[in-house]
Motif scaffolding. Structure first.
Motif: not given
Lengths: 189, 248
Positions: A51-65
């Motif tokens: 899953i692409d970290a830049r396009r396919d994550l939600t905002a919260a997931e991006q922050g967590l990642y």
């Protein structure tokens, strides 16, 4: 020795032709070089289990990642110092997101972090619609790279096997990021 | 033309104008101009203002979109054309000395670096021939019209041309300058240089030219000056409606 020299009419005619020919030559040369040497770097396909970290994550997931990657560096340092994997509690005491419990962590899915003896930190999401569950697999030594997996369904069971095949079979997706032309170019899938 | 006066075969080219047409915009400037300039001769072109004399010279220098065949028959490998324009347009306040001007015209080296050693003797000789050697440090803008014309003549001498194209060289010359010019014309004739010469002074043409062509859009006459410069022909040449007259 004699020579007849014909005075040609002045005019832009042949000069225009030469300029056009030279322009055409330049375009052809450039096109050839691009065709022979060009590389399409923007077409990095990601596998179906990724899953692409830049396009396919939600905002919260991006922050967590992002937080996980920062925390990973800290974890590696602590591992070098103490020769042991730091506990979730120790990380929370250090105030390291996403392990610390605060308002931020609650708004991002209230993950409950635990250490798996198989060698990974598991964050179970309490709100899968905000952010899925996350798994941070530590490499065997202190020089490896972080490996983050995501699972969005609510039945986030503890994975027994951290092998890729087993994780994929259990419905986990590997979070990957590419630095490609899409970083600067609008590129809708 | 007095071929016997030549020391050897003419070094200048024969020029052949064959059916030259020139139209700029909607104005017909030249119409079926056909005549020959013999090798090594002094050929004068006379005609009214706006008759196409300067345009014909620009055509010869390859600067006009003409139609028709214009051929230069060069007798040797030396193919140098000297050109002396009617006037030089520049700002009078320009701090350009005679030497600077000659350097700019005659050498590849930038003029502000001074005269190149290679062309210096030629420039000295040319300025001496036109009698401007003692004024070489003067500003071009400070020269009189006649002196400036002499400098223009001097730059036409470097490198030594086989064909000289002169656009009214005498119009601005003073009396001393005219003498200089006549000497130059004599030396060109001696060395077999072809001279194509636009002139208003018909007296001078009668005295100095081998052949004269009357040009007013078309060729009205082309003959040795003694035959050509008759009152009737001149009246028709300088008439307002010369085209309505029959060709002489």
């Amino acid at each position: 020795m004699s020579r007849a020299q014909v005075v040609r009419p002045a005019g832009a005619g042949h000069e225009t032709l030469y300029v056009l020919l030279v322009s055409l030559l330049i375009v052809i040369l450039a096109a050839t070089v691009v065709m022979l040497r060009g590389e399409r770097e923007d077409e990095q396909a990601i596998a179906s289990h990724q899953i692409d970290a830049r396009r396919d994550l939600t905002a919260a997931e991006q922050g967590l990642y992002t937080d996980l990657r920062v925390a990973f560096d800290e974890i590696q340092l602590l591992r070098e110092e103490t020769a042991a994997v730091p506990s979730v509690q120790a990380l929370a005491d250090e105030g390291l997101p996403p392990f610390v419990v605060d308002a931020g962590s609650q708004s991002r899915g209230s993950h409950q972090w635990s250490w798996l003896e198989t060698g990974a930190y598991l964050g179970r999401s309490q709100a899968p619609q905000v952010a899925g569950s996350l798994l941070l697999i530590l490499p065997g030594d202190s020089s490896g790279q972080a490996d983050v997996w995501l699972r969005r369904d609510s039945a986030a069971v503890t994975p027994d096997d951290l092998g890729h095949a087993a994780l994929i079979a259990a419905g986990w997706q590997q979070v990957v990021s590419h630095y490609d032309a899409g970083v600067t170019r609008e590129h809708r899938h | 033309m007095t071929a016997a006066a030549h020391l050897d075969a003419p070094s200048g080219p024969r020029i052949e104008f064959a059916g030259i047409d020139l139209t700029l915009g909607r104005t017909r400037i030249l119409e079926q101009v056909s005549f020959n300039v013999a090798a090594g001769s002094v050929h004068a072109i006379v005609g009214p203002n706006g008759g196409g004399k300067s345009s014909l010279i620009k055509t010869l220098l390859g600067q006009m979109p003409h139609q028709g065949q214009l051929t230069l028959h060069w007798p040797s490998a030396l193919e140098v054309i000297g050109y002396v324009p009617q006037a030089l347009e520049f700002d009078r306040g320009l701090p350009m000395t005679v030497d600077d001007f000659m350097a700019a015209m005659c050498q590849r080296r930038p003029a502000f670096l001074g005269l190149s050693r290679r062309v210096q003797p030629a420039i000295d000789a040319a300025l001496a021939r036109v009698g401007m050697l003692d004024k070489r440090k003067r500003r071009m803008g400070a020269l009189s019209g006649g002196e400036r014309q002499r400098v223009l003549l001097a730059q036409g001498l470097i490198p030594e041309p086989q064909l000289l194209v002169l656009d009214e060289p005498m119009s601005a010359l003073d009396e001393a300058g005219i003498q200089v010019f006549e000497q130059l014309l004599h030396s060109w004739r001696q060395s077999g240089t072809t001279v194509l010469w636009i002139e208003h002074d018909l007296q001078a043409v009668l005295r100095l030219a081998d052949r004269v062509t009357g040009l007013s859009r078309q060729v009205l006459f082309d003959a040795p000056p003694v035959q050509a410069l008759t009152p009737e022909r001149l009246l028709s040449l300088f008439s307002v409606h010369p085209r309505s007259e029959s060709l002489a």
